[in-house]
Design a protein around this motif. Structure first.
Motif: not given
Length: 139
Positions: A5-9, A53-55, A79-81, A97-101
């Motif tokens: 849900p939060f991503g990874e390095l 805010n999803g970023i 940071l961008r994905p 993953r960017l959150a919807a919206g």
């Protein structure tokens, strides 16, 4: 890309991905850091990742050897994905993953708040910030 849900390095050049398991994570050499990197050139508490805010945002915590995003040194930056983060010469790709919206263009502008892009005169408030020319053509 199978990220939580939060991503990874993801280490550049290979190695195990580091899961981003919280919306605020410190990175450094100390055991008390959320992400402990046992390298001599990493500061005790080197930098911080925070999800707002999803970023994801990266912030240097007064480290000795600094942080870079896509090869540019910075103190703080969204940071961008897929961006490459360099923490004292150790490189990682942030995957999330960017959150919807969520709209990246709302966060990223050509005049990013990056003190390394400013002259000393601008930082001191003695010179106006340089703006890119409007219209794109020569006059």
């Amino acid at each position: 890309m199978n990220v939580g849900p939060f991503g990874e390095l993801v280490p550049v050049g290979g190695g195990d991905a580091i899961p981003l398991i919280s919306d605020v994570m410190t990175i450094g050499r100390r055991e008390s850091c959320d992400i402990c990197l046992k390298f001599q050139n990493i500061s005790g508490t080197h930098c911080e990742l925070s999800l707002r805010n999803g970023i994801w945002h990266l912030r240097d915590l007064n480290s000795t050897n600094g942080v870079k995003v896509n090869g540019e040194r910075t103190l703080r930056r969204p940071l961008r994905p897929g961006d490459e983060i360099e923490i004292a010469k150790h490189k990682y790709i942030i995957q999330y993953r960017l959150a919807a919206g969520v709209k990246l263009e709302d966060v990223f502008s050509e005049d990013e708040d990056n003190v390394f892009n400013q002259s000393l005169m601008e930082k001191a408030g003695l010179e106006r910030p340089k703006r890119p020319p409007q219209g794109g053509g020569r006059r």
